[in-house]
Design a protein around this motif. Structure first.
Motif, PDB file in Angstrom:
ATOM      1  N   SER A 293       1.334  -1.573  -0.024  1.00 14.71           N
ATOM      2  CA  SER A 293       0.082   0.243  -0.251  1.00 14.71           C
ATOM      3  C   SER A 293       0.632   1.586   0.206  1.00 14.71           C
ATOM      4  CB  SER A 293      -1.043   0.504   1.085  1.00 14.71           C
ATOM      5  OG  SER A 293       0.122  -0.251   2.246  1.00 14.71           O
ATOM      6  N   SER A 294       2.107   1.288   0.718  1.00 17.55           N
ATOM      7  CA  SER A 294       3.355   2.817   1.008  1.00 17.55           C
ATOM      8  C   SER A 294       3.380   2.611  -0.604  1.00 17.55           C
ATOM      9  CB  SER A 294       3.345   2.836   2.392  1.00 17.55           C
ATOM     10  OG  SER A 294       4.936   1.071   1.992  1.00 17.55           O
ATOM     11  N   SER A 295       4.173   1.418  -1.382  1.00 18.37           N
ATOM     12  CA  SER A 295       4.852   1.498  -2.389  1.00 18.37           C
ATOM     13  C   SER A 295       3.708   2.580  -3.776  1.00 18.37           C
ATOM     14  CB  SER A 295       5.501  -0.333  -2.716  1.00 18.37           C
ATOM     15  OG  SER A 295       6.327   0.028  -2.132  1.00 18.37           O
ATOM     16  N   GLY A 296       2.489   1.727  -3.261  1.00 23.80           N
ATOM     17  CA  GLY A 296       1.744   1.712  -4.629  1.00 23.80           C
ATOM     18  C   GLY A 296       1.680   3.637  -4.323  1.00 23.80           C
ATOM     19  N   LEU A 297       1.204   3.818  -3.717  1.00 23.68           N
ATOM     20  CA  LEU A 297       0.520   5.028  -2.757  1.00 23.68           C
ATOM     21  C   LEU A 297       1.924   6.637  -3.533  1.00 23.68           C
ATOM     22  CD1 LEU A 297      -1.019   7.479  -1.866  1.00 23.68           C
ATOM     23  CD2 LEU A 297      -0.131   7.065   0.451  1.00 23.68           C
ATOM     24  N   ILE A 298       2.894   5.701  -3.483  1.00 25.84           N
ATOM     25  CA  ILE A 298       4.264   6.769  -3.549  1.00 25.84           C
ATOM     26  C   ILE A 298       3.719   6.878  -5.431  1.00 25.84           C
ATOM     27  CG2 ILE A 298       6.895   6.816  -3.984  1.00 25.84           C
ATOM     28  CD1 ILE A 298       7.164   5.268  -1.203  1.00 25.84           C
ATOM     29  N   VAL A 299       3.790   5.959  -5.806  1.00 22.88           N
ATOM     30  CA  VAL A 299       3.851   5.607  -7.895  1.00 22.88           C
ATOM     31  C   VAL A 299       2.924   6.742  -7.631  1.00 22.88           C
ATOM     32  CG1 VAL A 299       3.301   4.375  -8.782  1.00 22.88           C
ATOM     33  CG2 VAL A 299       5.017   3.371  -7.719  1.00 22.88           C
ATOM     34  N   LEU A 300       1.896   7.126  -7.544  1.00 24.53           N
ATOM     35  CA  LEU A 300       0.800   7.365  -7.325  1.00 24.53           C
ATOM     36  C   LEU A 300       1.632   8.803  -7.290  1.00 24.53           C
ATOM     37  CD1 LEU A 300      -2.885   5.181  -6.231  1.00 24.53           C
ATOM     38  CD2 LEU A 300      -1.159   5.258  -8.549  1.00 24.53           C
ATOM     39  N   VAL A 301       1.531   9.218  -5.928  1.00 23.34           N
ATOM     40  CA  VAL A 301       2.065  10.633  -5.595  1.00 23.34           C
ATOM     41  C   VAL A 301       2.702  10.891  -6.825  1.00 23.34           C
ATOM     42  CG1 VAL A 301       3.099  12.698  -4.417  1.00 23.34           C
ATOM     43  CG2 VAL A 301       1.117  10.506  -3.694  1.00 23.34           C
ATOM     44  N   LEU A 302       3.349  10.153  -7.127  1.00 18.86           N
ATOM     45  CA  LEU A 302       4.522  10.715  -8.478  1.00 18.86           C
ATOM     46  C   LEU A 302       4.571  10.812  -9.122  1.00 18.86           C
ATOM     47  CD1 LEU A 302       7.829   7.876  -7.451  1.00 18.86           C
ATOM     48  CD2 LEU A 302       7.751  10.695  -6.292  1.00 18.86           C
ATOM     49  N   LEU A 303       2.878  10.544  -9.758  1.00 17.93           N
ATOM     50  CA  LEU A 303       2.533  10.649 -11.174  1.00 17.93           C
ATOM     51  C   LEU A 303       1.827  10.752 -11.589  1.00 17.93           C
ATOM     52  CD1 LEU A 303       1.668   9.048 -14.234  1.00 17.93           C
ATOM     53  CD2 LEU A 303      -0.219   7.730 -12.847  1.00 17.93           C
ATOM     54  N   ILE A 304       0.727  11.809 -10.530  1.00 19.10           N
ATOM     55  CA  ILE A 304       0.032  13.110 -10.401  1.00 19.10           C
ATOM     56  C   ILE A 304       1.256  14.462 -10.249  1.00 19.10           C
ATOM     57  CG2 ILE A 304      -1.303  14.134  -8.606  1.00 19.10           C
ATOM     58  CD1 ILE A 304      -2.585  12.040  -7.919  1.00 19.10           C
ATOM     59  N   ARG A 305       2.301  14.188  -9.368  1.00 21.03           N
ATOM     60  CA  ARG A 305       3.228  15.464  -9.742  1.00 21.03           C
ATOM     61  C   ARG A 305       3.849  15.413 -11.065  1.00 21.03           C
ATOM     62  NH1 ARG A 305       8.850  16.073  -9.676  1.00 21.03           N
ATOM     63  NH2 ARG A 305       9.162  17.703  -8.021  1.00 21.03           N
ATOM     64  N   PHE A 306       3.633  13.772 -11.881  1.00 22.24           N
ATOM     65  CA  PHE A 306       4.132  14.674 -13.424  1.00 22.24           C
ATOM     66  C   PHE A 306       3.361  14.719 -13.985  1.00 22.24           C
ATOM     67  CE2 PHE A 306       4.988  12.189 -17.079  1.00 22.24           C
ATOM     68  CZ  PHE A 306       6.504  12.663 -17.559  1.00 22.24           C
ATOM     69  N   LEU A 307       1.646  14.497 -14.498  1.00 19.95           N
ATOM     70  CA  LEU A 307       1.389  14.912 -14.781  1.00 19.95           C
ATOM     71  C   LEU A 307       0.614  16.296 -14.817  1.00 19.95           C
ATOM     72  CD1 LEU A 307      -1.254  11.593 -14.956  1.00 19.95           C
ATOM     73  CD2 LEU A 307       0.960  12.089 -16.757  1.00 19.95           C
ATOM     74  N   PHE A 308       0.815  16.644 -13.705  1.00 22.87           N
ATOM     75  CA  PHE A 308      -0.030  18.247 -13.042  1.00 22.87           C
ATOM     76  C   PHE A 308       0.677  18.858 -12.908  1.00 22.87           C
ATOM     77  CE2 PHE A 308      -3.070  14.279 -12.578  1.00 22.87           C
ATOM     78  CZ  PHE A 308      -4.654  14.962 -13.281  1.00 22.87           C
ATOM     79  N   LYS A 309       2.099  18.473 -12.826  1.00 27.31           N
ATOM     80  CA  LYS A 309       3.197  19.782 -12.411  1.00 27.31           C
ATOM     81  C   LYS A 309       3.297  20.831 -12.976  1.00 27.31           C
ATOM     82  CE  LYS A 309       6.879  19.504 -14.983  1.00 27.31           C
ATOM     83  NZ  LYS A 309       8.642  18.757 -14.767  1.00 27.31           N
ATOM     84  N   LYS A 310       3.031  21.926 -14.625  1.00 26.71           N
ATOM     85  CA  LYS A 310       2.586  22.896 -14.617  1.00 26.71           C
ATOM     86  C   LYS A 310       1.134  23.278 -13.770  1.00 26.71           C
ATOM     87  CE  LYS A 310       5.227  22.108 -18.771  1.00 26.71           C
ATOM     88  NZ  LYS A 310       5.501  22.682 -19.174  1.00 26.71           N
ATOM     89  N   LYS A 311       0.006  22.033 -13.717  1.00 30.35           N
ATOM     90  CA  LYS A 311      -1.544  22.365 -12.787  1.00 30.35           C
ATOM     91  C   LYS A 311      -1.357  23.028 -12.051  1.00 30.35           C
ATOM     92  CE  LYS A 311      -2.413  22.672 -17.360  1.00 30.35           C
ATOM     93  NZ  LYS A 311      -2.674  23.841 -18.217  1.00 30.35           N
ATOM     94  N   ILE A 312      -0.701  21.995 -10.626  1.00 28.87           N
ATOM     95  CA  ILE A 312      -0.807  22.468  -9.231  1.00 28.87           C
ATOM     96  C   ILE A 312       0.346  22.996  -8.641  1.00 28.87           C
ATOM     97  CG2 ILE A 312      -0.960  20.700  -7.078  1.00 28.87           C
ATOM     98  CD1 ILE A 312      -2.502  18.535  -8.784  1.00 28.87           C
ATOM     99  N   SER A 313       0.183  23.750  -7.338  1.00 35.09           N
ATOM    100  CA  SER A 313       1.353  24.517  -7.628  1.00 35.09           C
ATOM    101  C   SER A 313       2.282  23.663  -6.207  1.00 35.09           C
ATOM    102  CB  SER A 313       0.424  26.000  -6.546  1.00 35.09           C
ATOM    103  OG  SER A 313      -0.265  25.027  -5.231  1.00 35.09           O
ATOM    104  N   PRO A 314       3.426  24.367  -6.316  1.00 37.98           N
ATOM    105  CA  PRO A 314       4.383  23.214  -5.185  1.00 37.98           C
ATOM    106  C   PRO A 314       3.685  23.302  -3.817  1.00 37.98           C
ATOM    107  CG  PRO A 314       5.120  24.874  -7.078  1.00 37.98           C
ATOM    108  CD  PRO A 314       3.958  25.116  -6.765  1.00 37.98           C
ATOM    109  N   CYS A 315       2.924  23.971  -3.160  1.00 36.30           N
ATOM    110  CA  CYS A 315       2.275  24.219  -2.286  1.00 36.30           C
ATOM    111  C   CYS A 315       0.995  22.914  -1.782  1.00 36.30           C
ATOM    112  CB  CYS A 315       1.560  25.571  -1.361  1.00 36.30           C
ATOM    113  SG  CYS A 315       2.533  26.806  -1.036  1.00 36.30           S
ATOM    114  N   LEU A 316       0.412  22.892  -3.420  1.00 38.67           N
ATOM    115  CA  LEU A 316      -0.607  21.515  -3.028  1.00 38.67           C
ATOM    116  C   LEU A 316       0.196  20.555  -3.390  1.00 38.67           C
ATOM    117  CD1 LEU A 316      -3.804  23.471  -4.684  1.00 38.67           C
ATOM    118  CD2 LEU A 316      -3.560  22.981  -2.724  1.00 38.67           C
TER     119      LEU A 316
END
Length: 426
Positions: A8-31
């Motif tokens: 569960s922790s490894s899968g969560l890390i992968v998902l957060v990294l994926l969200i960070r890559f896909l929405f890097k220009k859309k989501i602010s660094p604080c979020l």
């Protein structure tokens, strides 16, 4: 270490990294930085809510086999018949009582020629008693040993850095500072880059040459005070605890590195917002000048937050300063929805409905016994039809006569369970 916790922790890390890559220009660094809070909580607490269909644990195979089904076979007896195949055995739990009659004893000795003891499986191979438990203990020992080593490295590095800073630091009076600082400020020749250091008594540490440059010194104080307001010195400690607990998982090391970068960019965003848009260019130039001095490779093992970074990280930070995403209510709601979805995926257990469906569709277990052939099957069917067996054997001993009653059912392989009754006649 629990397998479900790791998955569960490894899968969560992968998902957060994926969200960070896909929405890097859309989501602010604080979020983006706030999403790592879920990862930290998952890494520190192996807790799960009730099962859902979206849980990542549904990807794990069902565990139907239990360790309780593996037992010892000591004390079993195998009855073989000379005409039977060597692989055919029958197991009984019979403990015959001692016979006093010499005739019966001779018959018993003759019958015991075909009786062999089963070789004990205890203590050999996979059938060793407590084998799985021993493997589990060894894994737990290795996990605790690695965690202890990582904790020892952190403790040694931290104490060494504290000792060096206390010997070299010089306190700066608030009147000499270009801007107000809510925490103490020290000058030191030991540090390579400005940083916020300390857990219970945090302080800002700067180099001597930075103090001489008033504009850069001002940006440094604003940046490090923003780290203090974000409680990044505590988050540095949380990252170290996660690394000590999950030292064997490379994804946790990647998450620690990336979360530190997101923390620096979140601090840049809030600092620029506080200074105003006109200070963006000057702030970016200050970052470039400070990036000329690379920090120590042990910065990740210290309870600190530094201002400078590597070349790739600095490029990403400068791009964010120039093209800072706009904060809107819609984007905040979107990130909140993503956080709720990640929570459901990583913090819930297996769905019971899926387990029931898997149990229904599961194929029946095949018979793993050796194929005995058609003759053996016919013999088994024939033996099931044999009626109750009884035979009375007259026995004469001296002047007395006895009757030996033998009765029972014929077994599958041609043996008889015998009950003896002696009745004497004068």
């Amino acid at each position: 270490m629990n397998v479900e916790w790791i998955v569960s922790s490894s899968g969560l890390i992968v998902l957060v990294l994926l969200i960070r890559f896909l929405f890097k220009k859309k989501i602010s660094p604080c979020l983006r930085y706030a999403l790592w809070l879920l990862v930290a909580f998952r890494l520190l607490f192996p807790l799960s809510v009730s099962g859902t269909a979206l849980s990542i644990l549904n990807l794990l195979p069902r565990q139907d086999m239990t360790e309780e089904g593996v037992g010892n076979n000591t004390g079993q007896v195998i009855y073989e018949q000379g005409s039977e195949p060597s692989g055919v055995v029958a197991e009984f739990d019979i403990t015959p009582e001692p016979l006093e009659d010499p005739i019966i004893e001779r018959k018993a000795e003759a019958g015991n020629q075909n009786v062999k003891s089963t070789p004990s499986r205890e203590g050999t191979g996979l059938w060793a008693k407590g084998g799985k438990a021993d493997v589990g203990k060894a894994l737990r020992f290795c996990h605790l040993l690695g965690a202890g080593i990582c904790g020892g490295i952190f403790f040694a590095v931290h104490l060494d850095y504290v000792r060096k800073l206390r010997r070299s630091r010089r306190w700066m009076e608030p009147e000499t500072l270009p801007v107000l600082s809510v925490i103490p400020v020290y000058r030191s020749k030991v540090i390579k880059t400005p940083c916020l250091f300390g857990l219970f008594f945090p302080a800002v540490y700067v180099r001597e040459d930075v103090v001489k440059k008033k504009k850069i010194f001002q940006f440094v104080l604003c940046h490090e005070n923003m780290h203090y307001r974000q409680h990044d010195h505590w988050w540095a400690m949380v990252r170290i605890l996660c690394l000590c607990l999950h030292w064997f998982n490379p994804l946790v090391w990647v998450a620690a590195t990336v979360s530190r970068r997101d923390g620096e960019m979140a601090c840049d965003e809030r600092t620029v917002w506080m200074l105003g848009d006109k200070a963006r260019v000057d702030y970016g130039k200050a970052l470039l000048e400070l990036s000329m001095e690379k920090g120590s490779c042990l910065n990740g093992w210290r309870v600190s937050a530094k201002m400078s970074g590597g070349g790739r990280q600095m490029k990403e930070r400068l791009w964010m300063i120039v093209n800072m995403p706009v904060r809107t209510i819609g984007r905040r709601i979107f990130v909140l929805a993503l956080a709720m979805l990640l929570f459901i995926i990583a913090f819930t257990g297996k769905s019971r409905d899926r387990e029931k469906e898997a149990a229904k569709t599961e194929e029946p277990v095949e018979d793993v016994r050796p194929d005995l052939g058609i003759e053996e099957e016919n013999r088994t069917e024939k033996s099931a039809e044999i009626e109750f067996y009884r035979e009375i054997v007259p026995v004469t001993m001296g002047e007395k006569e006895y009757e030996l009653w033998c009765e029972g059912h014929e077994t599958e392989y041609g043996f008889y369970g015998i009950d003896t009754h002696q009745s004497g006649r004068s």
